[in-house]
Design a protein around this motif. Structure first.
Motif, PDB file in Angstrom:
ATOM      1  N   ARG A 156      59.571 -60.931 -44.155  1.00  0.00           N
ATOM      2  CA  ARG A 156      59.810 -59.538 -44.529  1.00  0.00           C
ATOM      3  C   ARG A 156      58.663 -59.023 -45.411  1.00  0.00           C
ATOM      4  O   ARG A 156      58.165 -57.916 -45.233  1.00  0.00           O
ATOM      5  CB  ARG A 156      61.145 -59.415 -45.287  1.00  0.00           C
ATOM      6  N   TYR A 157      58.229 -59.907 -46.348  1.00  0.00           N
ATOM      7  CA  TYR A 157      57.140 -59.552 -47.255  1.00  0.00           C
ATOM      8  C   TYR A 157      55.884 -59.189 -46.459  1.00  0.00           C
ATOM      9  O   TYR A 157      55.241 -58.171 -46.701  1.00  0.00           O
ATOM     10  CB  TYR A 157      56.869 -60.737 -48.195  1.00  0.00           C
ATOM     11  N   ARG A 158      55.548 -60.036 -45.460  1.00  0.00           N
ATOM     12  CA  ARG A 158      54.312 -59.809 -44.700  1.00  0.00           C
ATOM     13  C   ARG A 158      54.416 -58.578 -43.798  1.00  0.00           C
ATOM     14  O   ARG A 158      53.421 -57.927 -43.513  1.00  0.00           O
ATOM     15  CB  ARG A 158      53.965 -61.041 -43.860  1.00  0.00           C
ATOM     16  N   ARG A 159      55.650 -58.237 -43.385  1.00  0.00           N
ATOM     17  CA  ARG A 159      55.806 -57.067 -42.516  1.00  0.00           C
ATOM     18  C   ARG A 159      55.877 -55.759 -43.293  1.00  0.00           C
ATOM     19  O   ARG A 159      55.485 -54.718 -42.804  1.00  0.00           O
ATOM     20  CB  ARG A 159      57.090 -57.199 -41.702  1.00  0.00           C
ATOM     21  N   GLU A 160      56.429 -55.819 -44.524  1.00  0.00           N
ATOM     22  CA  GLU A 160      56.748 -54.559 -45.193  1.00  0.00           C
ATOM     23  C   GLU A 160      56.020 -54.306 -46.497  1.00  0.00           C
ATOM     24  O   GLU A 160      55.811 -53.156 -46.873  1.00  0.00           O
ATOM     25  CB  GLU A 160      58.266 -54.494 -45.463  1.00  0.00           C
ATOM     26  N   VAL A 161      55.650 -55.363 -47.222  1.00  0.00           N
ATOM     27  CA  VAL A 161      55.108 -55.151 -48.570  1.00  0.00           C
ATOM     28  C   VAL A 161      53.581 -55.130 -48.573  1.00  0.00           C
ATOM     29  O   VAL A 161      52.970 -54.385 -49.328  1.00  0.00           O
ATOM     30  CB  VAL A 161      55.642 -56.222 -49.555  1.00  0.00           C
ATOM     31  N   VAL A 162      52.952 -55.985 -47.728  1.00  0.00           N
ATOM     32  CA  VAL A 162      51.480 -56.018 -47.690  1.00  0.00           C
ATOM     33  C   VAL A 162      50.959 -55.750 -46.272  1.00  0.00           C
ATOM     34  O   VAL A 162      51.593 -56.101 -45.287  1.00  0.00           O
ATOM     35  CB  VAL A 162      50.900 -57.392 -48.127  1.00  0.00           C
ATOM     36  N   GLY A 163      49.778 -55.143 -46.232  1.00  0.00           N
ATOM     37  CA  GLY A 163      49.055 -54.996 -44.966  1.00  0.00           C
ATOM     38  C   GLY A 163      47.760 -55.772 -45.110  1.00  0.00           C
ATOM     39  O   GLY A 163      47.266 -55.963 -46.226  1.00  0.00           O
ATOM     40  N   PHE A 164      47.195 -56.238 -43.982  1.00  0.00           N
ATOM     41  CA  PHE A 164      46.033 -57.107 -44.065  1.00  0.00           C
ATOM     42  C   PHE A 164      44.995 -56.703 -43.016  1.00  0.00           C
ATOM     43  O   PHE A 164      45.332 -56.479 -41.869  1.00  0.00           O
ATOM     44  CB  PHE A 164      46.465 -58.559 -43.832  1.00  0.00           C
ATOM     45  N   VAL A 165      43.734 -56.639 -43.440  1.00  0.00           N
ATOM     46  CA  VAL A 165      42.634 -56.399 -42.500  1.00  0.00           C
ATOM     47  C   VAL A 165      41.661 -57.569 -42.620  1.00  0.00           C
ATOM     48  O   VAL A 165      41.170 -57.871 -43.706  1.00  0.00           O
ATOM     49  CB  VAL A 165      41.893 -55.072 -42.813  1.00  0.00           C
ATOM     50  N   TRP A 166      41.402 -58.248 -41.492  1.00  0.00           N
ATOM     51  CA  TRP A 166      40.494 -59.394 -41.483  1.00  0.00           C
ATOM     52  C   TRP A 166      39.083 -58.959 -41.151  1.00  0.00           C
ATOM     53  O   TRP A 166      38.866 -57.894 -40.597  1.00  0.00           O
ATOM     54  CB  TRP A 166      40.941 -60.405 -40.419  1.00  0.00           C
ATOM     55  N   GLN A 167      38.142 -59.873 -41.434  1.00  0.00           N
ATOM     56  CA  GLN A 167      36.737 -59.593 -41.123  1.00  0.00           C
ATOM     57  C   GLN A 167      36.510 -59.520 -39.614  1.00  0.00           C
ATOM     58  O   GLN A 167      35.860 -58.607 -39.111  1.00  0.00           O
ATOM     59  CB  GLN A 167      35.849 -60.697 -41.707  1.00  0.00           C
ATOM     60  N   GLN A 168      37.078 -60.512 -38.879  1.00  0.00           N
ATOM     61  CA  GLN A 168      36.823 -60.565 -37.438  1.00  0.00           C
ATOM     62  C   GLN A 168      37.615 -59.458 -36.781  1.00  0.00           C
ATOM     63  O   GLN A 168      38.844 -59.505 -36.761  1.00  0.00           O
ATOM     64  CB  GLN A 168      37.250 -61.916 -36.843  1.00  0.00           C
ATOM     65  N   THR A 169      36.897 -58.464 -36.256  1.00  0.00           N
ATOM     66  CA  THR A 169      37.579 -57.304 -35.690  1.00  0.00           C
ATOM     67  C   THR A 169      38.609 -57.732 -34.636  1.00  0.00           C
ATOM     68  O   THR A 169      39.693 -57.184 -34.561  1.00  0.00           O
ATOM     69  CB  THR A 169      36.542 -56.337 -35.070  1.00  0.00           C
ATOM     70  N   ALA A 170      38.265 -58.782 -33.835  1.00  0.00           N
ATOM     71  CA  ALA A 170      39.151 -59.197 -32.744  1.00  0.00           C
ATOM     72  C   ALA A 170      40.474 -59.752 -33.271  1.00  0.00           C
ATOM     73  O   ALA A 170      41.500 -59.690 -32.593  1.00  0.00           O
ATOM     74  CB  ALA A 170      38.443 -60.238 -31.898  1.00  0.00           C
ATOM     75  N   ARG A 171      40.468 -60.307 -34.496  1.00  0.00           N
ATOM     76  CA  ARG A 171      41.674 -60.943 -35.024  1.00  0.00           C
ATOM     77  C   ARG A 171      42.743 -59.914 -35.435  1.00  0.00           C
ATOM     78  O   ARG A 171      43.914 -60.239 -35.590  1.00  0.00           O
ATOM     79  CB  ARG A 171      41.265 -61.789 -36.241  1.00  0.00           C
ATOM     80  N   ASN A 172      42.305 -58.672 -35.641  1.00  0.00           N
ATOM     81  CA  ASN A 172      43.229 -57.659 -36.144  1.00  0.00           C
ATOM     82  C   ASN A 172      44.078 -56.988 -35.069  1.00  0.00           C
ATOM     83  O   ASN A 172      45.098 -56.392 -35.371  1.00  0.00           O
ATOM     84  CB  ASN A 172      42.437 -56.570 -36.878  1.00  0.00           C
ATOM     85  N   LEU A 173      43.596 -57.056 -33.797  1.00  0.00           N
ATOM     86  CA  LEU A 173      44.239 -56.257 -32.749  1.00  0.00           C
ATOM     87  C   LEU A 173      44.585 -57.099 -31.532  1.00  0.00           C
ATOM     88  O   LEU A 173      43.883 -58.061 -31.220  1.00  0.00           O
ATOM     89  CB  LEU A 173      43.280 -55.136 -32.306  1.00  0.00           C
ATOM     90  N   GLN A 231      37.262 -50.198 -34.078  1.00  0.00           N
ATOM     91  CA  GLN A 231      38.298 -51.261 -34.084  1.00  0.00           C
ATOM     92  C   GLN A 231      38.801 -51.497 -35.510  1.00  0.00           C
ATOM     93  O   GLN A 231      40.002 -51.676 -35.734  1.00  0.00           O
ATOM     94  CB  GLN A 231      37.733 -52.566 -33.531  1.00  0.00           C
ATOM     95  N   GLN A 232      37.897 -51.487 -36.503  1.00  0.00           N
ATOM     96  CA  GLN A 232      38.341 -51.709 -37.883  1.00  0.00           C
ATOM     97  C   GLN A 232      39.204 -50.548 -38.379  1.00  0.00           C
ATOM     98  O   GLN A 232      40.135 -50.742 -39.142  1.00  0.00           O
ATOM     99  CB  GLN A 232      37.163 -51.931 -38.842  1.00  0.00           C
ATOM    100  N   ARG A 233      38.903 -49.329 -37.927  1.00  0.00           N
ATOM    101  CA  ARG A 233      39.755 -48.192 -38.305  1.00  0.00           C
ATOM    102  C   ARG A 233      41.160 -48.369 -37.722  1.00  0.00           C
ATOM    103  O   ARG A 233      42.159 -48.109 -38.388  1.00  0.00           O
ATOM    104  CB  ARG A 233      39.161 -46.872 -37.802  1.00  0.00           C
ATOM    105  N   VAL A 234      41.225 -48.817 -36.468  1.00  0.00           N
ATOM    106  CA  VAL A 234      42.550 -49.064 -35.871  1.00  0.00           C
ATOM    107  C   VAL A 234      43.250 -50.175 -36.662  1.00  0.00           C
ATOM    108  O   VAL A 234      44.450 -50.094 -36.949  1.00  0.00           O
ATOM    109  CB  VAL A 234      42.435 -49.450 -34.370  1.00  0.00           C
ATOM    110  N   ALA A 235      42.479 -51.205 -37.044  1.00  0.00           N
ATOM    111  CA  ALA A 235      43.070 -52.317 -37.803  1.00  0.00           C
ATOM    112  C   ALA A 235      43.663 -51.823 -39.130  1.00  0.00           C
ATOM    113  O   ALA A 235      44.723 -52.277 -39.556  1.00  0.00           O
ATOM    114  CB  ALA A 235      42.009 -53.381 -38.065  1.00  0.00           C
ATOM    115  N   ILE A 236      42.983 -50.865 -39.772  1.00  0.00           N
ATOM    116  CA  ILE A 236      43.516 -50.312 -41.033  1.00  0.00           C
ATOM    117  C   ILE A 236      44.824 -49.556 -40.743  1.00  0.00           C
ATOM    118  O   ILE A 236      45.801 -49.672 -41.479  1.00  0.00           O
ATOM    119  CB  ILE A 236      42.476 -49.399 -41.721  1.00  0.00           C
TER     120      ILE A 236
END
Ligand SMILES: Nc1ncnc2c1ncn2[C@@H]1O[C@H](COP(=O)(O)OP(=O)(O)OP(=O)(O)O)[C@@H](O)[C@H]1O
Length: 332
Positions: free
Chosen positions: A108-125, A183-188
């Motif tokens: 629940r914490y990972r879905r609702e309390v924090v958002g995460f953007v990684w360096q590797q653009t492919a890992r985010n989407l 891609q990073q904007r979509v990740a954000i």
């Protein structure tokens, strides 16, 4: 004349208890790390990645975390993201205690309390979903029933986020049809889908050229200002670190120095950015002095510390200097 009604017994009791209770370290802040320790054991060798790290990030702050390779930045970010747990200490994000979460709380914490953007653009989407579908996914996974009302709310939120991040016209493209910056904007947008209190990013501009990186940094600022998220960005990029109000340096698993920036108006009416570097004082009174200060005065091992009326003075060890100047008298 009106008279104030006398406080009730319960009100008096509550006021007395509140006055007696010492304020907790970082109370009310978005992120509180209080003497956080993380020890890894690999092939029977212990690595202390975090060695009693203290950090308070207030709500609405935008903070850059910098530090040499291996200083502990990613370890800290993984703990804040709920992907790893501290070995000891106290860490809270938006009031959630990161040491006291079961598997369900953690999800629940990972879905609702924090958002995460990684360096590797492919890992985010997810590569087989469009930009809009990627942004909608966290809302669907959150578990709301698939009603028509929910679908409408999700679509409105997707449109709002893509618009805020200036990628509205790209909603129907697959990640492979987008540039690295897009891609990073979509990740954000994906990370912000469930309106988390805190957005964490690990080297989000690491794979981008400097012009695109500047645009992505602007996107983080938009999220911080317009969507009211507290943002923490780990970066090696001096441009990113130089543009935020607060940059915290991590050294040897502890926060060591901090640079605060503010805009001041000079006598000529022109605006300029004023910078001040601070050493962090931990809760036991220890400070880590900047390395270049120590090197400039040849300080090592031991320093002389004196209390003046309005400051504490730290000087090279005088006893060592004297004994170096005057060799001990030997037998004549
Ligand atoms: N899973 C692990 N097992 C063993 N040691 C680890 C593990 N993860 C990190 N470490 C060690 O902990 C220390 C801190 O690593 P961390 O990745 O947090 O540093 P960093 O500041 O993020 O570095 P970089 O900028 O290179 O990403 C390093 O000495 C690293 O080797």
């Amino acid at each position: 004349m009106t008279t104030e009604p006398a406080p009730s017994y319960r009100e008096l009791q509550r006021a007395a208890l509140a006055a007696a209770e010492p304020a907790r370290y970082g109370e009310g802040a978005a992120i509180v790390c209080d003497r956080v320790v993380r020890i890894f054991t690999a092939e029977k060798v212990e690595v202390q990645a975090l060695q009693g790290l203290d950090l308070v990030v207030e709500r609405g702050d935008l903070v850059a975390l910098v530090g040499a390779s291996g200083s502990g930045k990613s370890t800290l970010l993984n703990i804040l993201a709920g992907l790893d747990s501290p070995t000891a200490g106290r860490a809270t994000v938006d009031g959630c205690d990161l040491l006291d979460m079961n598997a369900r709380d953690r999800l629940r914490y990972r879905r609702e309390v924090v958002g995460f953007v990684w360096q590797q653009t492919a890992r985010n989407l997810l590569p087989f979903l469009t930009a809009a579908q990627n942004v909608a996914l966290p809302m669907q996974l959150r578990g709301a029933r698939r009603t028509r009302g929910a679908a409408k709310r999700h679509a409105a939120r997707v449109a709002e986020l893509l618009e805020a991040l200036e990628i509205g016209p790209l909603a129907d493209r697959l990640p492979a049809q987008l540039s690295g910056g897009q891609q990073q904007r979509v990740a954000i947008a994906v990370a912000m889908a469930n309106n988390p209190a805190v957005l964490l990013a690990d080297e989000p501009t690491g794979e981008l050229d400097s012009e695109t990186a500047a645009g992505i940094f602007d996107a983080f600022r938009t999220v911080n200002r317009e969507l009211a998220a507290t943002v923490v960005i780990v970066t090696h990029d001096p441009m990113v670190a130089g543009e935020v109000r607060r940059t915290v340096a991590v050294r040897d698993g502890r926060t060591s120095t901090e640079v605060l920036r503010s805009t001041v108006v000079g006598e000529d009416g022109a605006e300029r950015v004023s910078e001040r570097e601070y050493a962090m004082l931990d809760r036991t009174g220890r400070i880590q002095l900047p390395r270049h200060f120590l090197a400039a005065l040849g300080m090592e091992h031991r320093v002389a510390v004196d209390l003046a009326a309005d400051r504490i003075e730290v000087r090279p060890d005088e006893a060592a200097e004297l004994s170096a100047a005057r060799p001990p008298a030997g037998p004549s």
